[in-house]
Write an enzyme that holds these catalytic residues in place. Structure first.
Site, PDB file in Angstrom:
ATOM      1  N   HIS A 144       2.354   2.177   0.596  1.00 58.48           N
ATOM      2  CA  HIS A 144       2.155   0.788   0.192  1.00 58.48           C
ATOM      3  C   HIS A 144       2.766   0.481  -1.179  1.00 58.48           C
ATOM      4  CE1 HIS A 144      -1.647   2.375  -1.728  1.00 58.48           C
ATOM      5  NE2 HIS A 144      -1.262   1.533  -2.667  1.00 58.48           N
ATOM      6  N   ASP A 174      -0.151   6.891   4.545  1.00 53.35           N
ATOM      7  CA  ASP A 174       0.144   6.153   3.321  1.00 53.35           C
ATOM      8  C   ASP A 174       0.922   7.007   2.326  1.00 53.35           C
ATOM      9  OD1 ASP A 174       0.212   3.860   1.779  1.00 53.35           O
ATOM     10  OD2 ASP A 174      -1.640   4.328   0.714  1.00 53.35           O
ATOM     11  N   SER A 255      -1.800   3.705  -7.739  1.00 49.08           N
ATOM     12  CA  SER A 255      -1.510   4.231  -6.407  1.00 49.08           C
ATOM     13  C   SER A 255      -0.291   5.138  -6.456  1.00 49.08           C
ATOM     14  CB  SER A 255      -1.225   3.096  -5.440  1.00 49.08           C
ATOM     15  OG  SER A 255      -2.392   2.435  -5.092  1.00 49.08           O
TER      16      SER A 255
END
Length: 514
Positions: A144, A174, A255
């Protein structure tokens, strides 16, 4: 968008950590392993997994921080304005609320989406973190973080900047793999994440809230957590969720950053936070290093992820609500407890070939006890087609053992490369022909509806999402999945696609066919 964000908040995704500040109270415990200058991707290397980490309270994390901070990077995601809007929320939109907003908009609802559409070409649409895993420039991050990017910029802790090549992504975990052209870079070794223990100290390193190189400390709070975030976004067709949970402080912008032990070895890739505000509330989640390592190995070697499947439909017996709902729907009386209950089989199922039946309860895969679906997902998802696993199951209360050969989704047992992919897999979507009524409504003579569009795929990069109507590919009309496959089966390079959005507006865009 506001309603979408409210739904996402309970399982807010994105978050993770950073490092240049040292925070600490605990001792670096030297387990005696030899961390030679060998990265995972060094040719001929035999990387030994880091061992257990049992630092005592009273010492600090200085050595681990000094090792980790130089290997953690900032990733800036630049998107073409033409593809960052489109009337629907992209994966980048959904995660923006947690990325950290360089424009001061807070990433809230439609306001943030409008800001993204108006972002100047020289300003990033989103930012996250990444971890260097080899001295020649391979970097692991989240899917992402890189989703929808037309350009990816990597900034090292020393502020040196590079344009990165996206090697590949996997929405199901992910995870993404990038590459910059440089040598002699600092990097982190993968640890054996199977060996981590609840209560063990961990450091989170990343770039939260625009604060580069930040280190926070906490403990491993839980293992094998499934929070429903990957499948819940609709981007992962077969999500693997078996997260490491930590209470090390993580926030938007982190992230793809590193979760390390006190030796500075990589035990996870920070991917999500669970929060009602979008900011740290004590729960962060990381993809285990063993799974992340397997994914990037596949991407580098084959160009795609090699995923093995048991071929079973199942019920998580540890989830009382799921069991109750299943019993109500099927008018059964299955008891909640531990393990995974087999409710059916897919086509060409390896588990069915091995003798499993509906009603069997899977309790163990190789050396891993299967207490819930997260355990099963992790133990099988980290293997490839053709791998054999020893499966223990209960039938009528009696324990049985069998060997299952895992298969891919097409029922094959061999690894594949990009050259072996179907047109649908290459372009990242499926297509369904339009009925005559829809054609008449829009005044069309041809067209197919895009469905199951994969985030980050070639067709998604052209601005197409589920429900858009494709009328022509490379100047030829298309009316079926077969038409699309016929036009693209031997085509490579850059093509042109004509399509219509939900409001009947027409577009013509370029796309790349690998």
């Amino acid at each position: 968008m506001k309603s979408t964000l409210k739904k996402l908040l309970p399982f807010a995704v994105v978050g993770v950590i950073s490092g240049a500040t040292t925070v600490g109270t605990i001792q670096y415990f030297d387990h005696g392993s030899n961390n030679a200058d060998q990265s995972y991707f060094t040719k001929g290397s035999n990387v030994s997994f880091a061992g257990m980490n049992t630092a005592a309270v009273g010492d600090d994390f200085v050595k681990a921080a000094k090792t980790t901070v130089p290997a953690v990077v900032t990733i800036k995601n630049y998107q073409n304005r033409a593809t960052s809007g489109g009337g629907r929320a992209s994966e980048q939109d959904l995660f923006d609320f947690f990325f950290g907003d360089p424009f001061g908009g807070g990433g809230r609802g439609q306001q943030r989406q409008k800001q993204q559409q108006q972002t100047p070409d020289n300003m990033p649409s989103g930012m996250g973190s990444g971890v260097i895993i080899s001295p020649d420039g391979y970097i692991i991050s989240n899917n992402h973080v890189v989703a929808g990017a037309s350009k990816l910029e990597v900034v090292l802790s020393n502020k040196k900047s590079y344009i990165a090549t996206l090697i590949g992504t996997d929405p199901n975990t992910d995870i993404s793999l990038l590459k910059i052209e440089e040598k002699g870079l600092p990097y982190l070794n993968f640890a054996n994440s199977d060996n981590i223990e609840v209560g063990q100290w961990a450091l989170a390193v990343g770039n939260p809230l625009g604060l580069n190189s930040t280190v926070t400390a906490g403990i491993i709070s839980a293992k094998g957590r499934g929070i429903g975030i990957l499948g819940g976004q609709g981007k992962a067709t077969n999500p693997i969720e078996s997260f490491i949970q930590t209470d090390a402080a993580i926030n938007p912008g982190n992230s793809g950053g590193a979760l390390v032990n006190t030796n500075g070895d990589l035990i996870g890739i920070n991917s999500a936070i669970q929060s009602t505000t979008g900011y740290y509330q004590g729960y962060g989640f990381a993809v285990p290093a063993n799974l992340a390592r397997k994914i990037v190995e596949d991407i580098k070697k084959f160009g795609i992820v090699q995923r093995g499947f048991l071929g079973v439909q199942s019920l998580d017996l540890s989830d009382d609500m799921q069991v109750a709902a299943y019993n109500k729907q099927k008018k059964t009386n299955i008891k909640a407890g531990s393990g995974v209950y087999v409710t059916g089989f897919g086509d060409k199922s390896g588990a069915e070939d091995a003798g499993l039946k509906v009603g069997d309860i899977i309790t163990k895969i190789d050396a891993t006890n299967i207490t819930d679906f997260a355990d099963l997902s992790m133990s099988i998802g980290s293997k490839r087609p053709g791998d054999k696993v020893q499966l223990v199951y209960l039938r009528n209360g009696k324990e049985n053992t069998t060997t299952v050969t895992l298969k891919d989704q097409q029922g094959g047992t061999s690894t594949r490369t990009k050259a072996d992919l179907t047109v649908t897999e290459k372009i990242g979507a499926e297509f369904q022909g339009l009925d005559d009524r829809t054609k008449a409504y829009y005044g069309l003579t041809s067209g197919v509806v895009a469905k199951n569009v994969v985030e980050g795929s070639e067709i998604a990069k052209a601005g197409i999402v589920d429900g858009y109507i494709i009328t022509e590919i490379n100047g030829k009309p298309v009316n079926s999945q077969k038409d699309v496959e016929s036009l693209l089966s031997k085509f490579t390079g850059t093509g042109q696609i004509k399509y219509m959005d939900d409001y009947g507006r027409g577009y013509q865009r370029g796309f790349k066919m690998p």
